[in-house]
Design an enzyme around this catalytic site. Structure first.
Site, PDB file in Angstrom:
ATOM      1  N   ASP A 144       0.813  -1.213   0.000  1.00  0.00           N
ATOM      2  CA  ASP A 144       0.000   0.000   0.000  1.00  0.00           C
ATOM      3  C   ASP A 144       0.847   1.263   0.000  1.00  0.00           C
ATOM      4  OD1 ASP A 144      -2.581  -0.779  -0.343  1.00  0.00           O
ATOM      5  OD2 ASP A 144      -3.288  -0.164   1.622  1.00  0.00           O
ATOM      6  N   ASP A 449     -11.072  -6.497  10.697  1.00  0.00           N
ATOM      7  CA  ASP A 449     -11.016  -7.944  10.852  1.00  0.00           C
ATOM      8  C   ASP A 449     -12.111  -8.460  11.785  1.00  0.00           C
ATOM      9  OD1 ASP A 449      -9.873  -6.663  12.999  1.00  0.00           O
ATOM     10  OD2 ASP A 449      -7.861  -7.454  12.671  1.00  0.00           O
TER      11      ASP A 449
END
Length: 748
Positions: A144, A449
C-alpha cells in the site's frame, strides 16, 4: 466434531475437546457474583443523605462498581466453555497427499519506512518454503506504500528463494524466516551441513545488504534495467497517487521457474492497488479486497492465508494443520476460517508491556470458540474463499477444494494476467458493488477484521480458533516501547467501540444468528473503551478522599468488609492462576496489571472520546501503522525490562504521572499521620484501611513511573516538563475548593 465410523474415510481429521474443571470454575464464579451483589447492596444501602457534602463521590463509586460488576459478568462468556481443537495432519496426508487444495497467501505492507522491506521479505521467504506442493502455492504481497524499494526487495527475495527453499527442505530447517533462523542458530558441527549453512547465510546477508543499500541511496539504473516492472514507477508515482501495479515476479506455470534442485517455485506476485487523492482507499480492508480479486484472476485458490508483513511463519506444516479443519468429511464444509493466536518472538522474560496476552489467547479466545464465535484477528488466519467473498452458508453448501485458476488462465501469458488483474485493483472497480459491505472485508472500521469475522458468522459459517500446543504457527514483532504499545491499543479500542455503536453491534446484528455467549464474548473487547471512566474514577477519587480522611469503604471490623476482600482476593487469584497456566511468570502477571491500568486510563479513555466525536460527526476514521523500527538504546532498555517513556505522547504522559503523584500524595499523608502519633494512625487505619491498601497497590504498580520521574537519567525517562505539568494538575486537584468541600466531603 468430525466423529464418524471406523473406516478410513470416516476417521475425523480433527477433534474438539472442552477444557477440564468447568464445573469447579462455574461454582467459583457464582460465589464471586454473590460477593459483587453484596458490594452493590452495601453501596446502595449506605448512600449518604442529600444534605451530606460529597454525596456524589459515593454515588460515583457505586456507578463504577456497577460497571465493573457488569463487565465481569460479560467476561464470563469467554471463560464458561473453553474449547480446544486438535488436528491430525498424518491422517490428512495419508488420505489426501495427492489431492491437497491450492493455497493463496496474502501479505500486507503499508509503508517502507516503518515496515522495512528487509523485514517484509523474511515473511515472504518463510511462507514460500512451506511444506506444501509449490505448484499449489501462490504468495501475494500487497504494497500500500506503492514503493519501488519493496518491489526491489521482493525481486531479491525471489532470487534468494532458489537457494533458500531447497536448503530448508533438505535440512528440515525451522523456522523458515532466514533472519529468525540465523539469529537463533550457530554454525553446525557437521562439515557438509556447515558448508551449505555458511554459503546460504552469506547469500542472505548479501541480499539484506543490497536491499538496505537500495533503500538508503536509491536503486541504480543498472538494476532497474534488469526487470520490466520498474517501468511502472515514474516521477508522478506517489504513495497516495498512483495507478495499479501488478507484477508476476515468479510464474509457477513456467517450466523455467525452478529452484536450484530443479523443483518448481511457488507463484510470487507484487500488487500495489491504484490510489487517487479523491477516492477512499479503506486502509487494510481495501488492500485485502484488492488481493482477493487479483488472486481470483491469477490462481483462485479455495484457501487463503493472510498475514501481516511482520508475522513470519514459524511452522512449515501450518498449512497442513489448517487443511485438517477445511477437509474434514463431516464438518469441514462448514468452516469459514481458522484463526491462530498472535504470538511474538521479541517478548521479554516477564513480558514488560503485556504484549503476549497469554491468558487472552489461551483461555478467552478458546472460550469464545466454545460458543462458535472465534474472532478473526486480521493476521495468522486461513480463510475459505467462499465465505470471505460473501457467500451465505446453507446445509447444501459443499466446498470445492479442487478449485483453481479458470480454464482460460492456462493459455494466457503472465503479461495478459497482469493487465487483467490491474483492472480489478483500480479505485473505480468497487463503485456500486457489494465489496466492503457483503463481499470481502467490511469497510468503515479501524478493526475491519473483527467486524468481518462477525458478519461471516452471521451468514451461517462456523469459524475455528486453533491454539497449537507444540509451537506457535506464526511469530511477529511486538512494540518495544510504551508509546507505540498504547497507541496500538488506542486504535484497537476505538475501532472495537465503533462496532458497538454501529449496526454490527453483536447484541443486535448477531441476534438470532450467533449464540448469546458469542455476543457477550465479542463485547468483552468492544467495551474496552467505556471501562476507562470507572477505572479513572477508582484510581483518582479514593486517593483524594484519603488525603481528606474520607472513608469510602467499610471498616475492616465490619461484616461488609468481607465481600470486598473476597471479590478482590478471588478475582486476583483467578487471574494469577490463568497467567501461570498460560505460561507466564508471576512478574509477567504483575506487569500485565500495570499495563491494563495504564491502557484503561490513557488508550481506552481517548478511544472513547474519539469514538463519541466521530459518532457526532466531528472526526473521521483513521488508521495508524505501528512502527517496526527501533533505536538501539530503546532495544537495550527493553531487553533489561526498563520501561520506555521517551516516545509517549504528552497527554498520555501527563495522565499517567498525575495519577501516580496523586497516589503518592495520599501515601505520604498517611505516613505523616503515622509519624504524628500511634493513636492517630490506628484511628485512620481502622476507617481508611481499604483505601490505604489500594494506594499501596497503586504505588507498587506505578513504581516504574516514579523511577522515570526522579531516579533514571537515561533517554527513556520522563521529561521534566511532563513531571512539572502533572505535579501542577495533581496539586490543583488537591486544593480545588469544589472538589475538597463538595465532592469528597463525605461523613459516614
Amino acid at each position: 466434531m468430525g466423529r464418524g465410523g471406523y473406516d478410513e474415510e470416516g476417521i475425523p481429521l480433527f477433534e474438539t475437546r472442552v477444557a477440564k474443571g468447568r464445573v469447579a470454575y462455574r461454582s467459583f464464579a457464582v460465589t464471586v457474583f454473590l460477593g459483587i451483589c453484596l458490594i452493590w447492596s452495601y453501596r446502595l444501602i449506605h448512600i449518604p443523605a442529600a444534605e451530606v457534602e460529597g454525596r456524589w463521590a459515593w454515588i460515583g463509586m457505586f456507578v463504577a462498581e456497577l460497571w465493573f460488576g457488569f463487565y465481569w459478568i460479560i467476561t464470563q462468556a469467554v471463560r464458561w466453555n473453553p474449547t480446544y481443537r486438535y488436528p491430525f495432519k498424518d491422517r490428512l496426508m495419508s488420505r489426501y497427499r495427492e489431492k491437497l487444495p491450492a493455497v493463496d497467501i496474502f501479505i500486507c505492507t503499508a509503508d517502507p519506512k516503518i515496515e522495512p522491506p528487509s523485514l517484509v521479505v523474511n515473511t515472504v521467504l518463510s511462507v514460500l518454503a512451506y511444506n506444501h506442493p509449490p505448484e499449489k502455492l501462490s504468495v501475494y504481497l500487497s504494497d500500500d506504500g506503492g514503493s519501488e524499494f519493496t518491489f526491489y526487495a521482493l525481486l531479491e527475495a525471489s532470487r534468494f528463494s532458489k537457494h533458500w527453499i531447497p536448503f530448508c527442505k533438505k535440512f528440515k530447517v525451522e523456522p523458515r524466516s532466514p533472519a529468525a533462523y540465523f539469529a537463533g542458530s550457530s554454525s553446525p558441527q557437521d562439515a557438509a551441513f556447515a558448508g551449505e549453512w555458511l554459503a546460504i547465510k552469506k547469500l542472505f546477508e548479501d541480499m539484506k545488504r543490497r536491499i538496505e543499500m537500495a533503500v538508503e541511496v536509491g536503486i541504480s539504473e543498472e538494476i532497474k534495467n534488469q526487470h520490466k516492472g520498474f517501468s511502472e514507477w515514474s516521477s508522478k508515482v506517489t504513495k497516495q497517487d498512483h495507478h495499479s501495479i501488478v507484477q508476476i515476479i515468479v510464474d509457477g506455470r513456467d517450466s523455467n521457474a525452478v529452484d536450484n534442485d530443479k523443483r518448481p517455485l511457488p507463484t510470487l506476485v507484487y500488487l500495489a492497488r491504484e490510489k487517487r487523492p479523491h477516492y477512499r482507499h479503506n486502509f487494510k480492508a481495501g488492500s485485502m479486497n484488492a488481493l482477493i480479486r487479483v488472486s481470483s484472476e491469477i490462481s483462485n485458490a479455495p484457501i487463503i492465508l493472510n498475514l501481516d508483513c511482520d508475522m513470519y511463519s514459524n511452522d512449515p506444516d501450518a498449512v497442513q494443520e489448517a487443511l485438517c479443519f477445511f477437509m474434514d468429511e463431516e464438518r469441514g464444509h462448514q468452516v469459514s476460517y481458522v484463526q491462530h493466536p498472535q504470538c511474538f518472538e521479541n517478548l521479554t522474560k516477564n513480558d514488560l508491556y503485556f504484549n503476549s496476552a497469554s491468558a487472552v489467547h489461551k483461555i478467552e479466545l478458546a472460550g469464545l470458540d466454545g460458543f462458535g464465535g472465534a474472532l478473526y484477528c486480521g493476521t495468522g488466519c486461513f480463510h475459505s474463499r467462499q465465505s470471505l467473498c460473501g457467500q451465505t452458508y446453507s446445509d447444501n453448501c459443499r466446498r470445492e477444494l479442487d478449485n483453481g485458476p479458470r480454464n482460460d488462465v492456462k493459455d494466457r501469458t503472465a503479461h495478459e494476467l497482469e493487465e487483467a488483474a490491474k483492472a480489478l485493483a483500480n479505485c473505480s472497480y468497487e463503485i456500486g458493488s457489494q465489496w466492503g459491505k457483503e463481499m470481502g472485508l467490511v469497510y468503515g472500521c479501524p478493526v475491519e477484521d473483527i467486524v468481518t469475522g462477525l458478519t461471516i458468522q452471521c451468514r451461517g459459517w462456523k469459524p475455528v480458533y486453533y491454539y497449537p500446543e507444540r509451537r506457535p504457527a506464526f511469530l511477529g514483532f511486538a512494540p518495544i516501547s510504551l508509546g507505540p504499545a498504547l497507541l496500538q491499543y488506542k486504535r484497537w479500542a476505538e475501532g472495537l467501540f465503533q462496532i458497538f455503536f454501529s449496526k454490527y453491534c453483536p447484541f443486535f446484528y448477531g441476534h438470532g444468528n450467533i449464540k448469546l455467549g458469542a455476543q457477550m464474548g465479542y463485547c468483552v473487547y468492544l467495551l474496552w473503551a467505556p471501562t476507562s471512566f470507572p477505572t479513572l474514577f477508582y484510581v483518582a477519587v479514593p486517593s483524594l478522599c484519603l488525603l481528606r480522611d474520607i472513608a469510602l469503604f467499610p471498616e475492616v471490623t465490619s461484616p461488609w468488609f468481607l465481600p470486598f476482600a473476597y471479590v478482590f482476593i478471588a478475582r486476583n487469584m483467578c487471574s494469577v492462576a490463568e497467567a501461570l497456566a498460560s505460561g507466564d511468570t508471576l512478574k509477567a502477571w504483575w506487569n500485565s496489571q500495570r499495563m491494563v491500568l495504564i491502557r484503561r486510563t490513557t488508550s481506552y479513555l481517548f478511544a472513547f472520546v474519539d469514538t463519541v466525536t466521530r459518532q457526532l460527526g466531528f472526526s473521521e476514521t483513521t488508521f495508524a501503522v505501528t512502527s517496526k523500527v527501533s533505536d538501539d538504546d530503546v532495544s537495550a532498555r527493553y531487553g533489561r525490562e526498563v520501561m520506555e517513556f521517551s516516545d509517549l505522547c504528552n497527554v498520555f504522559s501527563v495522565i499517567v504521572v498525575t495519577l501516580a503523584i496523586l497516589n503518592l500524595f495520599a501515601l505520604v499523608n498517611v505516613a505523616a499521620k503515622m509519624a504524628w502519633g500511634v493513636e492517630v494512625a490506628l484511628g485512620a487505619f481502622r476507617n481508611l484501611a481499604v483505601q490505604i491498601f489500594l494506594s499501596w497497590v497503586l504505588f507498587t504498580l506505578y513504581l516504574p513511573v516514579y523511577e522515570a520521574m526522579v531516579v533514571r537519567k537515561d533517554k527513556g525517562r520522563l521529561p521534566s516538563s511532563v513531571v512539572f505539568r502533572a505535579a501542577v494538575v495533581a496539586t490543583v486537584a488537591y486544593f480545588l475548593p469544589v472538589l475538597s468541600k463538595k465532592f469528597v466531603g463525605i461523613r459516614l
